[in-house]
Scaffold this motif. Structure first.
Motif, PDB file in Angstrom:
ATOM      1  N   GLN A  80     -57.506 -15.678 -24.811  1.00  0.00           N
ATOM      2  CA  GLN A  80     -56.745 -14.452 -25.440  1.00  0.00           C
ATOM      3  C   GLN A  80     -56.381 -14.817 -26.683  1.00  0.00           C
ATOM      4  N   ARG A  83     -59.127 -14.597 -29.269  1.00  0.00           N
ATOM      5  CA  ARG A  83     -59.795 -13.110 -29.416  1.00  0.00           C
ATOM      6  C   ARG A  83     -58.847 -11.980 -30.288  1.00  0.00           C
ATOM      7  N   TYR A  84     -57.414 -12.592 -30.420  1.00  0.00           N
ATOM      8  CA  TYR A  84     -56.623 -11.816 -31.458  1.00  0.00           C
ATOM      9  C   TYR A  84     -57.126 -11.956 -32.963  1.00  0.00           C
ATOM     10  N   LYS A  85     -58.133 -13.047 -32.923  1.00  0.00           N
ATOM     11  CA  LYS A  85     -58.555 -13.303 -34.469  1.00  0.00           C
ATOM     12  C   LYS A  85     -60.262 -12.708 -34.675  1.00  0.00           C
ATOM     13  N   HIS A 114     -55.235  -4.382 -29.124  1.00  0.00           N
ATOM     14  CA  HIS A 114     -56.275  -5.365 -28.900  1.00  0.00           C
ATOM     15  C   HIS A 114     -56.537  -4.930 -27.161  1.00  0.00           C
ATOM     16  N   THR A 166     -56.506  -5.210 -37.738  1.00  0.00           N
ATOM     17  CA  THR A 166     -55.708  -6.534 -37.786  1.00  0.00           C
ATOM     18  C   THR A 166     -56.178  -7.621 -38.695  1.00  0.00           C
ATOM     19  N   PRO A 168     -59.220  -9.153 -38.970  1.00  0.00           N
ATOM     20  CA  PRO A 168     -59.629 -10.500 -38.275  1.00  0.00           C
ATOM     21  C   PRO A 168     -60.426 -11.579 -38.868  1.00  0.00           C
TER      22      PRO A 168
END
Length: 267
Positions: A80, A83-85, A114, A166, A168
């Motif tokens: 997780q 995945r935020y990136k 997300h 965001t 990424p």
């Protein structure tokens, strides 16, 4: 002489194998993508492209091999966090999974959450940022329109903006032009090309057609039957010889004004 320090790749795949019910889907895939690079993953239907995407995103786990992303090894860092990136556009799944009553503004906000749905209240900064993104990319007037009423091309653009909201570090575009007619496809490619001009990000573009690749992609990996036939500069990858081998048909490759074409030579 002082040695030049080499920067580790943003993404490294080492000996990736993936079996489903005993059948090899990926068989020893090696690939490295450095920060700031834009790669095409080209292969026929069934070559293993989507499986490779799912492995990179952590949706499935390799049978063998190692994945390194952002300097972290899968299995040693919570997925997780990684995945935020990552920004991902997988319209074939995302369009059907989104809740029916979401507006264009709502869909964009889910990128900040997300999640694929709208499950919490947005904060003032997210609201303001969503407004800015929509306005700057030509969707300000459609912010309150139901997402499901947009044209196919408009949906792709909003889902791309959702993936990018965001900022990424790594972006996955999985068959982004699927289901688009010629006009909508060219419009979407122009949209991506214009968006990229003033922004820095790393991406991988998955497709089975070379005529839908934005002109800023400079690297390519050819995937056939779960194996990498070639990876490197796109000019070295997209040759008549290599794509004839990839497609199992005699093709002649041309590039006209930044658009790639594979012309089938019928006997």
């Amino acid at each position: 002489m002082k040695k030049t320090e080499q920067t580790a790749p943003l993404l490294s795949l080492h000996g990736i194998k993936f079996y489903r019910s005993g059948t090899p889907i990926l068989d020893g895939v090696d690939l490295q993508i450095s920060s700031g690079e834009h790669w095409v993953l080209l292969g026929r239907n069934g070559a293993g492209k989507t499986t490779l995407v799912n492995l990179i995103y952590g949706s499935v786990w390799p049978t063998a091999g190692r994945i390194n992303l952002f300097g972290e090894t899968f299995g040693e860092t919570p997925l997780q966090v990684l995945r935020y990136k990552i920004g991902i556009l997988d319209s074939s799944q995302q369009e059907s999974a989104l809740q029916k009553g979401l507006t264009v503004h709502d869909v964009l906000l889910t990128g900040f959450f997300h999640t694929i749905g709208f499950y919490r209240e947005s904060d003032p900064w997210e609201e303001k940022e969503a407004e800015r993104i929509l306005e700057e990319n030509g969707f300000g007037a459609k912010r309150n329109q139901l997402f499901r009423t947009l044209s196919s091309g408009e949906k792709k653009k909003v889902l791309f903006l959702r993936a990018m909201c965001t900022s990424p570090e790594f972006v996955i575009l999985d068959e982004p032009c699927s289901g688009l007619d010629l006009t909508a496809r060219e419009d979407f490619i122009d949209f991506l090309d214009e968006y990229k001009k003033n922004r820095n990000f790393t991406s991988i573009y998955i497709t089975h057609r070379i005529d839908e690749i934005p002109p800023f992609y400079e690297h390519a990996a050819l995937l056939k039957s779960g194996k990498i036939l070639f990876s490197g500069n796109i000019l070295d990858a997209f040759t008549s010889e290599k794509l004839t081998q990839l497609y199992d048909r005699k093709v002649v490759v041309e590039n006209k004004n930044g658009t790639w074409m594979a012309i089938n030579e019928r006997r």
